[in-house]
Design an enzyme around this catalytic site. Structure first.
Site, PDB file in Angstrom:
ATOM      1  N   ASP A 480      -6.240  -6.225   2.619  1.00 58.15           N
ATOM      2  CA  ASP A 480      -5.371  -5.342   1.842  1.00 58.15           C
ATOM      3  C   ASP A 480      -6.058  -4.009   1.577  1.00 58.15           C
ATOM      4  O   ASP A 480      -7.286  -3.877   1.691  1.00 58.15           O
ATOM      5  CB  ASP A 480      -5.055  -6.040   0.508  1.00 58.15           C
ATOM      6  CG  ASP A 480      -3.707  -5.648  -0.062  1.00 58.15           C
ATOM      7  OD1 ASP A 480      -3.161  -4.610   0.349  1.00 58.15           O
ATOM      8  OD2 ASP A 480      -3.212  -6.381  -0.951  1.00 58.15           O
ATOM      9  N   ASP A 550       5.951  -4.569   0.661  1.00 59.80           N
ATOM     10  CA  ASP A 550       6.019  -5.420  -0.529  1.00 59.80           C
ATOM     11  C   ASP A 550       7.464  -5.709  -0.907  1.00 59.80           C
ATOM     12  O   ASP A 550       7.726  -6.546  -1.765  1.00 59.80           O
ATOM     13  CB  ASP A 550       5.336  -4.728  -1.713  1.00 59.80           C
ATOM     14  CG  ASP A 550       3.840  -5.005  -1.731  1.00 59.80           C
ATOM     15  OD1 ASP A 550       3.400  -5.904  -1.000  1.00 59.80           O
ATOM     16  OD2 ASP A 550       3.123  -4.320  -2.474  1.00 59.80           O
TER      17      ASP A 550
END
Ligand code: DGJ
Length: 740
Positions: A480, A550
Site C-alpha cells: 500500500d 477503495d
C-alpha cells in the site's frame, strides 16, 4: 515486421503489417517525423510528406536552407532554443547558463529483440523474433552529449515502445531539466483527447474534450502516478467509437511524477509529449554519466477504442507483467479490511477465514493493523514486526500456519514507504523522512514518507520485510501507499541533487520490489495506493494486480473498471464484493450485482462473511464457483465494452480468443417507469458459429444474430427482482454446427 533505413533518402521506416512510423534525417541533420499511423507500403523515399516552406518569422538552422523551419516541421525529438517555439522534449542547462542545444543525427543501429531498461520497468520480449529495435544516436557537438532514441516494434502488435538515453561524453557538467520519453508530431489537430482522470474513490473516469489550439493534457506532481490523472492520453478522431475509427494511445511505464501534454500549434500541428514531469526535475549529468528515461508505449488502432484497449491488454498482460503469476489463475481472496479495519483479534480473523474457506475462497489477506502497536492509523508504520501478542498470540508466522491449516493461502499487508512519528523506526532515524530544512513537515493520514531515494533506507525496509516473508507462510503481499509526497527534500543530498529526489524515490521503490520478487518469486504482489492512486504500467511490472479503488460500490466500480479497461487488462484489476450500505457512497446494491461487477477483475471479498445471511452465503458460494470456472476466460479473453455505465445502462463482455466461449454482463443502473425494451448487442463472436446461452439448449443462436440483432434482455434475467442496480450475467458457448 521490419525497420528499414534508406541511405539515399535518409529515412527510417519502422513497420509491421498493422502500423508504420517514419522518421527522416533532415537537411540540417536534425530528425523530423514523417508519419505515424496505419501501415503503408515501404518505399525508397517519403520526403514529399515533409511540410515546409518559407514563412514570416520562421527560423532556419542553415544558411540558404529555407525549407524546414523547426517551428513548422514535424520534429522527432524537439529541443529548446533553436527556433522551435513549441514545448520541447529535452532541455539541458549548461555551465554558462545557456539552455540552447542542437541534437543532430550521428548514427543508427537496428537489432532483433529489445533491450532491458536499467532499473526501470518496461515491456519485454521472450524471443528475439518477437520484436525489432532501432536506436538512433544524436549528438550535441558543442557539449558532446549524446541522446540515444530507441524504438521497438513488436511483430504481433500495433505498438511502438520508445525511450531516450542521455550520455554526457563532454567535459562540461550539465543539468537535464527535461528528458521526456517520447514526442510525436501529428499532421493535424482533428482529434478528441481522452484521459483517465478522477480522484480518490473515483479513479480513471473517462474525460473527453475536443483538442484546442494551445496546451492541454494531464500530469502528476505528487510522487505517485496519482488517482487524479493516469499516465496515459488517448487521441481519437471525432467519429471514432469503440469499434470504428482511428485512435492513438500513449501510455507511460512509470509510477512517479509524469506529464502527458498535447500542444496544438496555430498551424494545427499536434505535438504529444510524454515522460517524467519536468516540473522541479533537475538531473545533473557529469562527464561519463547517463540518464535513462522511462518507456513510453504508443498504440495505434484503426478499429476504434476497443481494439486499442485490447492491444494494451495483451501487451501489458503478457509482455509487461512477469513471473509465475503472469499466466497462473489468481486466487480468490477474502480481505479483512472493510470487516475489521485495524481492530481485530486472531479469533475474529480465523472465523472469517473459516467461513471463506467453506465458501470456496482460496487466500486470506490480513490487511493493515498487524504490526507494532497499530490499533488505528496514528502509529507503528515502519515497524514491520509483531509486538502486540494479545492481538496475534503466535505472531504472523503462527497465524499464517493456522490459515494454511484451514486449506487457504495467507497474504499480508505492508506499507513499506511510510512511517509514523510514533514508531521505533522514526525514533531511531528521524532524518530518514523526506523533509525540507527549516520547514514544518506536513502529515497525511498521520504519516510521513520515507526517503526512498537513499539506498540505506530501502535496505532497512527490505531487511524487515525479508525477515517476515522468510519466516511466515506468506503467498501474497498487498503493498500500500497511503499518502502523496510533500516537502520533497532529501537530507543527505547536496542542493545540486535535490531535483533528482522524486525520480530517485520511485527508483528506490522499484529496487525494493525487484529485490523482493527475486528473493520470493512465488509471492503474488498486489499494488495499492489508497485504492487506485498508483495504478500504472510501471507497477504492473512488479505486481501483476493492483487494488483498483477503495470504492467498492458496484455502481461506482462499474465506472472505475470501465475507465481502467481503456488501458489495463482485467487480470490487473483487484475487484471485491464488499458490504452494504457501501462505505464510500452509502448505497445498497444487491449482492449479486456486487459479484457481477467484481467478476470482471481479479475476484475477491472484503467484508465480514459471518454477518451474511444463509441466503447470501449461498449466493457467495455460487459466485466463487463461477469465478473459479471462468477466471481464465475473464482474465485472458478479449474484453469488449458495450454500453458505458456513465450513461443509462452498463454492459461489457469477454470472449475467448478462439471465440468458443464468452461471458457478457448487463447492468441496469436506475429503474425507470414503463421501461423501454432493452437489447444487448454482443461483440467479438464468430458470426458463423452457433451459440447457446446459459447452457439452455432449447435455443441456438448464430454469432451474427447475437451481434447484429442482439439479445433481448428480459426482466426475469436480472437478479433481485430487476429493480435499481440489478444485473445479469450470460455465459455464451459455441455448440456443434449440426446442433439445432
Ligand atoms: C488503503 C487501501 O486502499 C485499503 O484497501 C486498506 O488496505 C487501507 N489502506 C489500510 O490502511
Amino acid at each position: 515486421m521490419a525497420i528499414n533505413y534508406s541511405e539515399k533518402s535518409k529515412k527510417f521506416h519502422i513497420f509491421n503489417d498493422k502500423i508504420s512510423y517514419i522518421i527522416q534525417i533532415l537537411d540540417d541533420n536534425c530528425l523530423g517525423n514523417l508519419y505515424f499511423g496505419k501501415h503503408i507500403h515501404d518505399k525508397e523515399d517519403f520526403s514529399h510528406l515533409l511540410q515546409g516552406g518559407l514563412r514570416s518569422l520562421a527560423v532556419f538552422h542553415k544558411e540558404n536552407y529555407y525549407f524546414m523551419s523547426p517551428q513548422y516541421t514535424k520534429m522527432e525529438y524537439p529541443t529548446y532554443g533553436t527556433g522551435d517555439y513549441r514545448h520541447p522534449a529535452v532541455e539541458i542547462k549548461q555551465e554558462n547558463g545557456s539552455r540552447v542545444v542542437f541534437f543532430e543525427y550521428e548514427s543508427y543501429k537496428i537489432f532483433k529483440g529489445k533491450k532491458k531498461l536499467m532499473g526501470l520497468p518496461a515491456t519485454y520480449v521472450e524471443s528475439e523474433q518477437e520484436a525489432e529495435t532501432l536506436e538512433i544516436t544524436l549528438i550535441d557537438k558543442l557539449l558532446e552529449v549524446h541522446c540515444i532514441l530507441s524504438y521497438t516494434i513488436y511483430k504481433e502488435y500495433p505498438v511502438i515502445t520508445r525511450n531516450a538515453r542521455f550520455i554526457n561524453n563532454g567535459s562540461e557538467n550539465v543539468i537535464l531539466e527535461r528528458a521526456l520519453s517520447a514526442s510525436v508530431d501529428l499532421p493535424d489537430a482533428d482529434f478528441e483527447l481522452l484521459t483517465l482522470s478522477g480522484a480518490w474513490s473515483r479513479e480513471r473516469h473517462i474525460k473527453t474534450s475536443k483538442l484546442q489550439q494551445g496546451i492541454q493534457g494531464v500530469y502528476s506532481k505528487c510522487g505517485a502516478s496519482s488517482a487524479e490523472h493516469n499516465p496515459c492520453v488517448i487521441l481519437k478522431r471525432p467519429n471514432t467509437d469503440e469499434s470504428i475509427g482511428e485512435a492513438y494511445g500513449f501510455s507511460l511505464v512509470y509510477s512517479g511524477n509524469h506529464m502527458e501534454q498535447i500542444e496544438v500549434d496555430t498551424n494545427d500541428l499536434t505535438r504529444v509529449l510524454i515522460g517524467i514531469n519536468p516540473d522541479t526535475f533537475e538531473w545533473p549529468l557529469n562527464n561519463g554519466e547517463e540518464f535513462q528515461t522511462p518507456e513510453a508505449v504508443m498504440v495505434y488502432s484503426d478499429e476504434g477504442l476497443n481494439k486499442m484497449s485490447q492491444t494494451f491488454h495483451k501487451l501489458y498482460r503478457t509482455r509487461l507483467v512477469r513471473g509465475i503469476w503472469r499466466d497462473k489463475a489468481r486466487p480468490i481472496l477474502i480481505n479483512n479490511w472493510e470487516a475489521t479495519e485495524t481492530n481485530f483479534t486472531e479469533e475474529q480473523i480465523l472465523e472469517i477465514a473459516r467461513t471463506g474457506k467453506a465458501l470456496g475462497m482460496e487466500l486470506f489477506v490480513l490487511d493493515d493493523g498487524w504490526f507494532g502497536k497499530r490499533e488505528d492509523d496514528k502509529t507503528s508504520l515502519g515497524d514491520w514486526y509483531v509486538t502486540n501478542f494479545k492481538k496475534l498470540p503466535d505472531g504472523i508466522n503462527g497465524l499464517s500456519q493456522k490459515i494454511e491449516a484451514l486449506g487457504m493461502k495467507f497474504g499480508l499487508w505492508f506499507e513499506p514507504e511510510m512511517v509514523n512519528k510514533d514508531s521505533d523506526l522514526y525514533r531511531a532515524h528521524p532524518d530518514w523522512v523526506l523533509q525540507a530544512p527549516g520547514r514544518s513537515l506536513s502529515l497525511s493520514r498521520n504519516q510521513y514518507v520515507l526517503d526512498f531515494s537513499r539506498p540505506e533506507v530501502v535496505d532497512h525496509i527490505y531487511n524487515m520485510m525479508e525477515r517476515i516473508l522468510d519466516t511466515a507462510h506468506i503467498s501474497y503481499v498487498k503493498w500500500d501507499m497511503n499518502r502523496y509526497i510533500s516537502e520533497c527534500y532529501s537530507n543527505h543530498k547536496p542542493a545540486s541533487r535535490q531535483g533528482m529526489v522524486f525520480h530517485e524515490y520511485i527508483l528506490g521503490v522499484y529496487s525494493l520490489y525487484e529485490r523482493l520478487i527475486e528473493k520470493f518469486p512465488d509471492i503474488l504482489f498486489e499494488s495499492c495506493s489508497s485504492g487506485g492512486a498508483r495504478f500504472d504500467p510501471g507497477m504492473l511490472y512488479y505486481a501483476p494486480q493492483a487494488w483498483t479503488s477503495d470504492d467498492t460500490d458496484a455502481v461506482e466500480r462499474l465506472k472505475i473498471q470501465y475507465g481502467t479497461s481503456y488501458v489495463y487488462p482485467l487480470s490487473s484489476m483487484g475487484a471485491h464484493v464488499s458490504k452494504v450500505p457501501n462505505l464510500q457512497v452509502g448505497r445498497t446494491t444487491p449482492i449479486e450485482t456486487r459479484g457481477n461487477v467484481a467478476q470482471f477483475g481479479v475476484f475477491g471479498y472484503e467484508l465480514n462473511l459471518n454477518l451474511l445471511s444463509e441466503e447470501e452465503k449461498t449466493i457467495v458460494g455460487k459466485q466463487v464457483a463461477f469465478a473459479k470456472e471462468h477466471r481464465e476466460l475473464i482474465h485472458q479473453g478479449l474484453f469488449y465494452r458495450i454500453n458505458s455505465p456513465f450513461e443509462e445502462v452498463g454492459s461489457w463482455m469477454v470472449v475467448s480468443e478462439d471465440r468458443e466461449k464468452a461471458i457478457a454482463a448487463y447492468y441496469k443502473l436506475l429503474s425507470i417507469p414503463n421501461e423501454p425494451w432493452r437489447r444487448l448487442y454482443l461483440k467479438g463472436l464468430d458470426k458463423d458459429k452457433k451459440y447457446v446461452i446459459n447452457n439452455d439448449k432449447s435455443r441456438v443462436y448464430y454469432g451474427d444474430e447475437l451481434m447484429n440483432a442482439g439479445m433481448v434482455i428480459h426482466k426475469e434475467d436480472l437478479c433481485a427482482g430487476g429493480g435499481d442496480f440489478t444485473s445479469a450475467v450470460y455465459f455464451i458457448k459455441a455448440v456443434e454446427k449440426s446442433f439445432c
